[in-house]
Structures are given as structure tokens and as C-alpha cells.
Design an enzyme around this catalytic site. Sequence first.
Site, mmCIF file in Angstrom:
data_model
loop_
_atom_site.group_PDB
_atom_site.id
_atom_site.type_symbol
_atom_site.label_atom_id
_atom_site.label_comp_id
_atom_site.label_asym_id
_atom_site.label_seq_id
_atom_site.Cartn_x
_atom_site.Cartn_y
_atom_site.Cartn_z
ATOM 1 N N ARG A 1 -11.941 2.259 28.503
ATOM 2 C CA ARG A 1 -11.676 2.867 29.309
ATOM 3 C C ARG A 1 -10.005 4.043 29.065
ATOM 4 O O ARG A 1 -8.774 2.629 29.240
ATOM 5 C CB ARG A 1 -11.231 2.347 30.574
ATOM 6 C CG ARG A 1 -11.351 2.972 31.901
ATOM 7 C CD ARG A 1 -11.145 2.490 32.989
ATOM 8 N NE ARG A 1 -12.583 2.053 33.613
ATOM 9 C CZ ARG A 1 -13.103 1.963 34.356
ATOM 10 N NH1 ARG A 1 -12.007 1.902 36.036
ATOM 11 N NH2 ARG A 1 -14.179 1.961 35.199
ATOM 12 N N HIS B 1 -18.262 8.977 32.462
ATOM 13 C CA HIS B 1 -18.940 7.626 32.802
ATOM 14 C C HIS B 1 -20.071 7.204 32.982
ATOM 15 O O HIS B 1 -20.739 6.696 34.445
ATOM 16 C CB HIS B 1 -17.937 7.558 34.336
ATOM 17 C CG HIS B 1 -17.795 5.718 34.778
ATOM 18 N ND1 HIS B 1 -17.525 4.948 33.484
ATOM 19 C CD2 HIS B 1 -17.424 4.798 35.464
ATOM 20 C CE1 HIS B 1 -17.853 4.548 34.604
ATOM 21 N NE2 HIS B 1 -17.639 4.226 35.850
ATOM 22 N N GLN C 1 -21.508 3.388 34.616
ATOM 23 C CA GLN C 1 -22.134 4.034 35.680
ATOM 24 C C GLN C 1 -23.584 5.049 35.753
ATOM 25 O O GLN C 1 -24.415 4.591 36.742
ATOM 26 C CB GLN C 1 -20.868 4.847 36.302
ATOM 27 C CG GLN C 1 -20.808 4.988 37.579
ATOM 28 C CD GLN C 1 -20.955 3.818 38.320
ATOM 29 O OE1 GLN C 1 -19.740 3.155 38.250
ATOM 30 N NE2 GLN C 1 -22.011 2.925 39.638
ATOM 31 N N ASP D 1 -17.535 10.683 45.618
ATOM 32 C CA ASP D 1 -17.145 9.935 43.846
ATOM 33 C C ASP D 1 -15.957 10.414 45.209
ATOM 34 O O ASP D 1 -14.638 10.856 46.175
ATOM 35 C CB ASP D 1 -17.197 10.001 43.155
ATOM 36 C CG ASP D 1 -16.193 9.194 42.034
ATOM 37 O OD1 ASP D 1 -15.702 8.397 42.563
ATOM 38 O OD2 ASP D 1 -15.383 9.711 41.257
ATOM 39 N N CYS E 1 -19.628 5.033 43.221
ATOM 40 C CA CYS E 1 -19.611 4.400 42.003
ATOM 41 C C CYS E 1 -18.979 3.206 42.432
ATOM 42 O O CYS E 1 -18.532 1.934 41.545
ATOM 43 C CB CYS E 1 -19.559 5.317 40.903
ATOM 44 S SG CYS E 1 -17.186 5.907 41.347
ATOM 45 N N ARG F 1 -24.415 -2.698 37.528
ATOM 46 C CA ARG F 1 -23.056 -2.482 36.258
ATOM 47 C C ARG F 1 -22.901 -3.468 35.360
ATOM 48 O O ARG F 1 -23.426 -2.902 33.820
ATOM 49 C CB ARG F 1 -21.885 -2.445 36.377
ATOM 50 C CG ARG F 1 -21.819 -1.128 37.287
ATOM 51 C CD ARG F 1 -21.704 0.205 36.262
ATOM 52 N NE ARG F 1 -20.680 0.581 35.032
ATOM 53 C CZ ARG F 1 -19.515 0.567 35.194
ATOM 54 N NH1 ARG F 1 -19.185 0.881 36.529
ATOM 55 N NH2 ARG F 1 -18.744 0.488 34.094
#
Length: 308
Positions: free
Chosen positions: A107, A134, A137, A225, A266, A294
Site C-alpha cells: 500500500r 484500490h 477492495q 467513500d 469501503c 476483503r
Amino acid sequence: MRHFLDINKTDPSELRSIIDRAAAMKTARNGRPKGTPDDDQPLAGRMVALIFEKPSTRTRVSFDVGVRQMGGQTMVLSGSEMQLGHGETIADTARVLSRYVDLIMIRTFEEQTLLEMAEYATVPVINGLTNRSHPCQIMADVMTFEEHRGPIRGRKVVWSGDGNNVCGSFIHAAGQFGFDLTFTGPETLDPEAGFVDEARAKGSNIVIERDPARAVQGADLVVTDTWVSMHDPQSARERRHNQLRGYQVNSALMEQAKDDALFMHCLPAHRDDEATSEVMDGPHSVIFDEAENRLHAQKAIMRWCLGV
Ligand code: CP
Ligand code: NVA
């Protein structure tokens, strides 16, 4: 060697096989205690490095638990504590880590860091979020949608708010999985035009609609988000809040969507900013299923990367 760098860089049939395997592995665990191993131990004897240059709760824990359930071992590394954060090149880091571990999840901030890691590593690299995307996700999100509502192909997804990294991967997924996506938000926070063009070229109907109430008409899924992402300067906070307030997902907005529309986020969320608690905890919400998935989606991604 298979890296998992982005949804638009992975063949649709491979993406489908990953989702199918994730669902099968989830079913196979059948509610057994989280700390118990899977019947299959495809990662036995394998070591996985999880590198974080940004904070994380879900990505960190779900990857770690997933590796252990499959019989492997992990080391969680923070970028700032590695020489990477003190001037060692990404290329050298990648070559060194490849001598010790079988798989790298990173990440990071700039996408270039991920790409360089993948270029120089001799083991698979997985994107655990960059400023641009991402993908893990959204694999979990597609899995979650299909678990509740069946095939996502041809469905209408609405993204309300900032056209950020998570939105970017949703647009990649629209092109690869064949669903339509309407973005609603202010023009200054539009998703990347290149992502939109690419999904359109693959046949997905990507619509930009400034009016959120109009955007969510007929939606099968409404997603939002945080208004300020980890890579955004905190100084932008007030301006963004002013720009995005009208795009909050609340009960009035959800009422414009289909009766059985799902709501996703998320997480982490800023409750009562981008979405109200009423929606987050309400009947449309599947936010904690997303978080759980996930784990299952990433286990399938790791198996795909390693070919095990
Ligand atoms: N959704 C997500 O990636 O969460 P974390 O930042 O907690 O990993
Ligand atoms: N857009 C958010 C997602 C966090 C999982 C961020 O990048 O901070």
C-alpha cells in the site's frame, strides 16, 4: 508470474475465476472459527510481505488472517521503518525482498512505486491501494454485490462524491465485469478521464451526472467513500466538504434508487459526512459484508498470483 496491479490490467476471465474461487472458499469455511486453518493449505511454507506506507485496518488484518488461514506466514512492514523510507530505491528493495519472500503486497502513495516494485520483484506483487486505485477492495465489492443480488453484468452502479482511487477501480471494474456506472459529484473531483474512456471503449455506459437525485434513479448499487483521502492534503478538507455536502448519501437519496438497491462504502467512513449513519446501518447497507469479503477475495487473489 502474475502481479495483481489493477482490475483493468487483469483479464476478465481471470477476474471471474478469482471471484468464483473466493466465493467457494468462503462457503468452504462455513462459519468455522476465524483462527482455524482452511482444509487446503496452498500457502504452506510461503512467506508474504505486507508493506504499508499509509495507515490500514482492513487491508492489513484481512491479508494477514488470509495468509495464515491458507497455511502461510506474514511479515507486516511499515514503509517508514524500512530503508525504503530512507532513500533505498524501490528497485533494490524489490530485488532484496524477492530473495526472502514469496509474495509482496504494498500500500503506497504514487502508483509509480507499485509499478517499479512489480518491475524489479521476481515474486508477485499485489496493489493494496495507491493514490490512483484500490483493486482488492473492488474485487470484494463485486463479490458482495453478486452474493446479494446475482450477476453484476448489466446493473447500474452509482458513485456519489469524490472521483478518487476507489472510484477509479470501480470504473475499471465496470469495463471488465460489464456493468454501467454513473458518477455524481462536482466537476473538479471527476474521476480520471482516461479511466472513463477505457471503460466506455469496453462497452460500459459511464455517465457523469451532476444532480445526485437524478443520478441514482434506477440504481442497483449506490457507493461512496471518504471526502478526503489519505493522500489528499488536510488543507483541502474544508473546501472539499463544501463541494461535496450535496452528494451525501442519506435516506432521501437512497429512496430515489431501486427499492432493493444496495449501499456500499469501503470504510473507514466519516459518519454523517459522506453517508449518514441511518444509511450505513440501514436495510440497504452491506458495508460489513464488503469488509469481510476483503478476506475471501484477497485469499483468491493470492492463490491466483502464486498459481496454487
Ligand atoms: N477499505 C480499506 O482498504 O480499509 P483500510 O484502509 O482499513 O485498509
Ligand atoms: N479513498 C480512501 C480509501 C481508503 C481505504 C483513501 O485513499 O484514503
